[in-house]
Write a protein that holds these residues in place. Structure first.
Motif, mmCIF file in Angstrom:
data_model
loop_
_atom_site.group_PDB
_atom_site.id
_atom_site.type_symbol
_atom_site.label_atom_id
_atom_site.label_comp_id
_atom_site.label_asym_id
_atom_site.label_seq_id
_atom_site.Cartn_x
_atom_site.Cartn_y
_atom_site.Cartn_z
ATOM 1 N N ASP A 34 0.825 -1.216 0.000
ATOM 2 C CA ASP A 34 0.000 0.000 0.000
ATOM 3 C C ASP A 34 0.857 1.264 0.000
ATOM 4 O OD1 ASP A 34 1.014 -0.303 2.513
ATOM 5 O OD2 ASP A 34 -0.866 0.007 3.586
ATOM 6 N N ASP A 38 -2.494 6.353 -3.772
ATOM 7 C CA ASP A 38 -3.873 6.173 -4.216
ATOM 8 C C ASP A 38 -4.365 4.741 -4.022
ATOM 9 O OD1 ASP A 38 -2.081 5.257 -6.088
ATOM 10 O OD2 ASP A 38 -3.294 5.854 -7.823
ATOM 11 N N SER A 39 -3.552 3.875 -3.395
ATOM 12 C CA SER A 39 -3.985 2.503 -3.119
ATOM 13 C C SER A 39 -4.708 2.459 -1.770
ATOM 14 C CB SER A 39 -2.797 1.543 -3.113
ATOM 15 O OG SER A 39 -1.890 1.868 -2.081
ATOM 16 N N ARG A 82 1.390 1.731 4.527
ATOM 17 C CA ARG A 82 2.128 2.260 3.384
ATOM 18 C C ARG A 82 3.531 1.666 3.303
ATOM 19 N NH1 ARG A 82 -2.033 3.743 0.468
ATOM 20 N NH2 ARG A 82 -3.319 5.350 1.406
ATOM 21 N N GLN A 107 -2.354 -5.407 -4.422
ATOM 22 C CA GLN A 107 -2.675 -3.984 -4.283
ATOM 23 C C GLN A 107 -4.142 -3.775 -4.627
ATOM 24 O OE1 GLN A 107 0.592 -3.046 -7.118
ATOM 25 N NE2 GLN A 107 1.020 -1.343 -5.745
ATOM 26 N N TYR A 109 -6.944 -0.721 -5.658
ATOM 27 C CA TYR A 109 -7.175 0.664 -6.057
ATOM 28 C C TYR A 109 -8.677 0.883 -6.231
ATOM 29 C CZ TYR A 109 -2.186 0.897 -7.068
ATOM 30 O OH TYR A 109 -0.826 0.871 -6.958
ATOM 31 N N THR A 123 -13.020 -0.399 -9.185
ATOM 32 C CA THR A 123 -12.068 -1.097 -8.312
ATOM 33 C C THR A 123 -11.115 -1.938 -9.153
ATOM 34 O OG1 THR A 123 -13.778 -1.256 -6.610
ATOM 35 C CG2 THR A 123 -11.847 -2.645 -6.335
ATOM 36 N N GLU A 142 -4.177 -9.222 -12.877
ATOM 37 C CA GLU A 142 -4.990 -8.131 -12.350
ATOM 38 C C GLU A 142 -6.428 -8.275 -12.818
ATOM 39 O OE1 GLU A 142 -4.553 -4.301 -15.226
ATOM 40 O OE2 GLU A 142 -2.755 -4.759 -14.053
#
Length: 298
Positions: A34, A38-39, A82, A107, A109, A123, A142
């Motif tokens: 993270d 922006d994650s 983070r 991750q 987003y 998402t 992904e």
């Protein structure tokens, strides 16, 4: 047996201890990255739901998946939010009991667009596999929400978290299934069930201190025929010290009895200490007896 023959046997034995997934079912640790601003941070409940879904998918495929909090004894506070890639890899490499082979890094987003009558929510979940010991990239995948999820107009943080949490769990199941299939393929399609005959498998660290290579080989022959034996793998092998990760369906009391019986059968006087999930077996040596045994060997 002369010195060079013995040395060759030791070297060849060490070669076979190199981690290969085809021979041993890999131990898995799933961690979230993270670091990107922006994650979704790991402190979010969305993060927790995605993590749980990924763990379930890997577990359902027969892999041994371990909990980061238990392995590292870290508390979920702001100092561990983070995290970068390098921090995540160090967490995985630091685990010796059990040794971690593959880390699954993911991750999350989420983005929103506020419209007049609703809120569009998109998402994206990204996952990749890394060999912990070598850092080799083993695959990635992904999945995004495709058609944007929608929420009511003026959907604020709590509203967005609820929608993203529900949808991300579904996406995480898909992502976990894909990554698990990649791992199964790398494991030559052979992943045994998490437990045999519905018995709970317990994991132990067994440390044999003061035993030479010949003595350890005799010990290992007993370890694999103990009742409840599932599998074992070396953590550290030295000239007079060996540490292994041992899986069995028997409890600590019975394993302690088995170890004592084994040592008596082998006529190896030792003391056994147990703490947590670790048995430490320390050899008691006698100088005259050791000289006699060495003379017999040579």
């Amino acid at each position: 047996m002369n010195f060079w023959n013995r040395a060759l046997i030791i070297i060849l034995s060490l070669c076979f201890l190199l981690p290969v997934f085809a021979a041993d079912k890999p131990n898995i640790l799933i961690l979230g990255e993270d670091a990107a601003g922006d994650s979704v941070p790991r402190s979010s409940r969305v993060f927790k739901r995605v993590l749980d879904a990924l763990i379930n998918q890997m577990h359902d495929k027969g892999f041994d998946v371990y909990d980061e909090a238990v392995l590292t004894l870290l508390e979920n506070n702001s100092s561990h939010i983070r995290r970068t890639d390098s921090e995540i890899i160090e967490v995985a490499r630091a685990s010796k009991r059990p040794p971690i082979d593959v880390v699954v890094i993911f991750q999350i987003y989420a983005s929103t667009q506020n419209l007049e009558f609703n809120t569009r929510i998109n998402t994206l979940l990204m996952g990749r596999l890394l060999n912990v010991k070598t850092g080799k990239h083993l695959g990635n995948f992904e999945i995004d929400s495709g058609k944007n999820f929608t929420g009511p107009a003026q959907c604020q943080q709590e509203c967005i978290l609820t929608i993203v949490g529900d949808k991300s769990r579904i996406l995480a199941n898909d992502l976990g299934a894909v990554l698990a299939e990649k791992l199964v393929w790398m494991n030559n399609g052979d992943v045994s069930e998490p437990s045999k005959n519905n018995k709970m498998v317990t994991e132990y660290a067994l440390i044999f201190d003061g035993f030479n290579a010949k003595e350890y080989m005799a010990i290992e022959e007993y370890l694999v025929i103990f009742s409840g034996y599932t599998r074992h793998r070396p953590i550290e092998i030295r000239h007079t010290r060996s540490e292994i990760w041992y899986q069995s369906s028997i409890g600590t009391a019975k394993l302690d009895r088995n170890l004592n019986k084994m040592l008596a059968e082998l006529d190896m006087q030792s003391i056994i200490n147990f703490e947590g999930n670790t048995f430490t077996v320390k050899r008691i040596t006698f100088r005259n007896k050791e000289i006699k045994e060495n003379n017999e060997v040579w």
